[in-house]
Scaffold this motif. Structure first.
Motif, PDB file in Angstrom:
ATOM      1  N   UNK A  87      43.094  69.927  56.639  1.00 37.45           N
ATOM      2  CA  UNK A  87      42.014  70.624  55.931  1.00 37.45           C
ATOM      3  C   UNK A  87      41.746  69.958  54.587  1.00 37.45           C
ATOM      4  N   UNK A  88      42.805  69.598  53.879  1.00 40.87           N
ATOM      5  CA  UNK A  88      42.630  68.931  52.588  1.00 40.87           C
ATOM      6  C   UNK A  88      41.958  67.573  52.763  1.00 40.87           C
ATOM      7  N   UNK A  89      42.347  66.862  53.812  1.00 40.16           N
ATOM      8  CA  UNK A  89      41.749  65.556  54.078  1.00 40.16           C
ATOM      9  C   UNK A  89      40.249  65.709  54.328  1.00 40.16           C
ATOM     10  N   UNK A  90      39.886  66.678  55.126  1.00 42.01           N
ATOM     11  CA  UNK A  90      38.469  66.884  55.449  1.00 42.01           C
ATOM     12  C   UNK A  90      37.689  67.371  54.226  1.00 42.01           C
ATOM     13  N   UNK A  91      38.332  68.186  53.418  1.00 34.76           N
ATOM     14  CA  UNK A  91      37.650  68.668  52.202  1.00 34.76           C
ATOM     15  C   UNK A  91      37.310  67.510  51.282  1.00 34.76           C
ATOM     16  N   UNK A  92      38.243  66.568  51.160  1.00 38.73           N
ATOM     17  CA  UNK A  92      38.003  65.406  50.307  1.00 38.73           C
ATOM     18  C   UNK A  92      36.847  64.569  50.871  1.00 38.73           C
ATOM     19  N   UNK A  98      31.192  61.974  53.612  1.00 40.79           N
ATOM     20  CA  UNK A  98      31.610  61.321  54.857  1.00 40.79           C
ATOM     21  C   UNK A  98      31.637  62.299  56.015  1.00 40.79           C
ATOM     22  N   UNK A  99      31.794  63.580  55.706  1.00 46.54           N
ATOM     23  CA  UNK A  99      31.687  64.638  56.708  1.00 46.54           C
ATOM     24  C   UNK A  99      30.609  65.587  56.211  1.00 46.54           C
ATOM     25  N   UNK A 100      29.628  65.861  57.038  1.00 45.10           N
ATOM     26  CA  UNK A 100      28.551  66.746  56.644  1.00 45.10           C
ATOM     27  C   UNK A 100      29.038  68.170  56.441  1.00 45.10           C
ATOM     28  N   UNK A 101      28.326  68.928  55.606  1.00 47.32           N
ATOM     29  CA  UNK A 101      28.741  70.291  55.301  1.00 47.32           C
ATOM     30  C   UNK A 101      28.783  71.170  56.538  1.00 47.32           C
ATOM     31  N   UNK A 102      27.903  70.899  57.475  1.00 47.69           N
ATOM     32  CA  UNK A 102      27.851  71.726  58.693  1.00 47.69           C
ATOM     33  C   UNK A 102      28.734  71.183  59.825  1.00 47.69           C
ATOM     34  N   UNK A 103      29.345  70.030  59.602  1.00 48.30           N
ATOM     35  CA  UNK A 103      30.179  69.421  60.656  1.00 48.30           C
ATOM     36  C   UNK A 103      31.515  70.135  60.763  1.00 48.30           C
TER      37      UNK A 103
END
Length: 393
Positions: A87-92, A98-103
């Protein structure tokens, strides 16, 4: 393989999505090519470890996988002593775009971890040049695959030859033992056959002697019987004369009968009894000798059959030993062929390494791809013995 020159997509995020669908190895090579001169050259070996650990943890796709599920991703992070969570990795990454808000991705591709680990600019990553020597890279990759196939074939041939040699040596040892045992058994059977034949011949001779002795006793008994019959016949004839004819002839007959009866018949009767007993004993002896001869002949026949079986077994054992020796020779030749295959694979490896060194010296090369192929070639040296430049596995 994928096109190392470009990624599919109308914008950087789509290109990143395309990159994240590549295999762990392909993602790593793209990353190395993109940041080689900045820091990736120093991190290449560690990224190599990341790729192989992903392939190991990915129980569904292995090296053909592109991303790990969350549970496997946590295992991956623990293996490298990372304290962050998925989760922390994706938040960063989401904070960088690099990851869309809706992804809500279900997998963690290796690229996401590398972007986080090295705080890399993902826009620079997807637009980075992958070198202008794609043809050379393709050729080097092809040479690597040939080297890998050659080493695998040499390993297969060597393993098969070694197994065949072990089996042939075991068969040869067993066949030799069987040959020795069956040869000894044949010699013993031959000796027993000879002894049985001698015993049978002796039994036949003993039977003949017994029959000859019995014949003599029967002849003596017949002679005694003839004397007894003659005595009785004379007695009957005189008794008849005593009843017929004139007085003179009757009296004469009576006188002769009296004289005849006065003779002692005891020795004759005793001789008859003695001869009858002797004949009975001789008959029993003859029957015993006949039985002994029959048994001896049967034993001789059995011994002959046993000798024939033993000699046949000895011949079969000799053929089996010869076949085992031939198999051992064939396995030795197979081992030599496997050694030749190993030498050929080694020559291909040297040729590929030489070509790679040549490519490295040219401008515009994809350093990450070149390093990766070189590293995979280095791994092939594990198939070589140390005496031929091999490395420990």
């Amino acid at each position: 393989r994928f096109d190392m020159a470009k990624l599919a997509g109308a914008n950087d995020l789509e290109k990143l999505h395309d990159l994240c669908t590549k295999t762990y190895k392909e993602q790593a090579i793209w990353f190395l090519n993109a940041f080689w001169e900045e820091y990736a050259e120093k991190e290449a070996e560690r990224i190599w470890e990341y790729v192989h650990k992903c392939a190991e943890i990915d129980m569904e796709f292995h090296e053909e996988g592109a991303g790990l599920d969350e549970m496997s991703a946590h295992v991956f992070l623990e293996k490298f002593a990372e304290t962050l969570t998925v989760r922390e990795l994706r938040a960063k990454l989401r904070s960088t775009g690099a990851i869309g808000e809706s992804e809500r991705p279900k997998k963690v591709p290796l690229t996401h971890y590398l972007l986080f680990k090295y705080n890399a600019d993902w826009h620079a990553l997807v637009n980075a040049s992958q070198g202008d020597n794609s043809k050379e890279i393709a050729k080097a990759q092809e040479m690597l695959e040939e080297v890998s196939a050659a080493f695998q074939e040499s390993q297969r041939a060597a393993a098969a030859a070694a197994q065949a040699l072990r089996e042939a040596e075991a068969s040869a040892a067993k066949a030799k033992q069987r040959e020795e045992e069956s040869t000894t058994a044949a010699e013993q059977a031959k000796k027993k056959e000879a002894e049985s034949k001698v015993a049978a011949e002796q039994a036949r001779a003993a039977e003949e002697d017994a029959r000859a002795a019995q014949a003599e006793l029967e002849a003596a008994l017949a002679e005694v019987q003839a004397q007894e019959d003659a005595y009785n016949q004379k007695k009957s004839a005189l008794e008849k004369k005593c009843e017929e004819g004139g007085v003179v002839s009757k009296n004469k007959a009576k006188a002769e009968l009296a004289q005849h009866l006065a003779e002692d018949p005891l020795p004759l009767r005793k001789a008859k009894i003695t001869q009858e007993a002797a004949v009975k004993r001789a008959d029993r002896a003859t029957q015993a000798a006949s039985t002994a001869r029959t048994n001896a002949e049967a034993a001789a026949n059995n011994a002959s059959a046993a000798r024939a079986d033993a000699e046949r077994a000895a011949n079969e054992a000799r053929e089996a030993r010869k076949a085992a020796d031939d198999a051992r020779e064939a396995s030795a030749q197979a081992a030599a062929a496997a050694e030749a295959a190993l030498n050929e694979a080694s020559a291909k490896l040297q040729e590929a390494e030489a070509y790679l060194e040549e490519v490295k010296s040219r401008p515009g090369c994809a350093h990450g791809a070149i390093w990766w192929i070189d590293r995979e070639l280095h791994e092939q040296r594990k198939y070589l013995p140390t005496s031929k430049g091999g490395i420990a596995k």
